[in-house]
Design a protein around this motif. Structure first.
Motif, PDB file in Angstrom:
ATOM      1  N   ARG A 156       0.826  -1.209   0.000  1.00  0.00           N
ATOM      2  CA  ARG A 156       0.000   0.000   0.000  1.00  0.00           C
ATOM      3  C   ARG A 156       0.858   1.257   0.000  1.00  0.00           C
ATOM      4  N   GLU A 196      -4.542   1.920  -3.460  1.00  0.00           N
ATOM      5  CA  GLU A 196      -5.429   1.176  -2.564  1.00  0.00           C
ATOM      6  C   GLU A 196      -5.233  -0.310  -2.801  1.00  0.00           C
ATOM      7  N   SER A 200      -7.320  -3.326  -1.093  1.00  0.00           N
ATOM      8  CA  SER A 200      -8.311  -3.713  -0.092  1.00  0.00           C
ATOM      9  C   SER A 200      -8.594  -5.206  -0.182  1.00  0.00           C
TER      10      SER A 200
END
Length: 126
Positions: A37, A85, A87
């Motif tokens: 990240r 990002e 996730s």
């Protein structure tokens, strides 16, 4: 006379790749996602290449797919991409049972996960 094209879900300087049925627990996958990240994509690829975790190879494939989407589908510069990002979410859980002592059973849970990686093109700071 067909359907109208759907608007893009992300900004013009972003691209996404997802993988939906990764055979690892979300907790373990999130450790590898946290490794990349906010990093530049070439640094993230190097970290995933030399990671000792088994799932790092699958995460690397998803990151390479996001880079290819950015370059081919959206015309972004690969050298200025960062991982905006990464996730992780839960998917299904396979439930299995194992015989135990005195006629009982032990529950075995085999979780699946999903990962979504977004890369963003940023301008170089002087």
């Amino acid at each position: 006379m067909g359907k109208k094209t759907a608007p893009r879900r992300v900004a013009d300087n972003e691209a996404i790749a997802t993988c939906k049925m990764v055979r690892v627990s979300p907790q373990k996958l999130n450790l590898v996602a946290g490794l990349i990240r906010g990093k530049k994509v070439e640094r993230a690829l190097a970290d995933l290449t030399f990671s000792k975790r088994r799932i790092a190879g699958d995460v690397k494939k998803v990151l390479e797919s996001a880079i290819a989407n950015a370059e081919n589908n959206h015309g972004l510069d690969v050298d200025s991409l960062v991982v905006a990002e990464a996730s992780v979410g839960k998917s299904l859980v396979m439930k299995r049972f194992r015989p135990r002592a005195r006629g009982r059973t032990g529950k075995i849970l085999k979780p699946f996960s999903r990962i979504r990686i977004m890369v963003r093109e940023v301008e170089e700071q002087a």
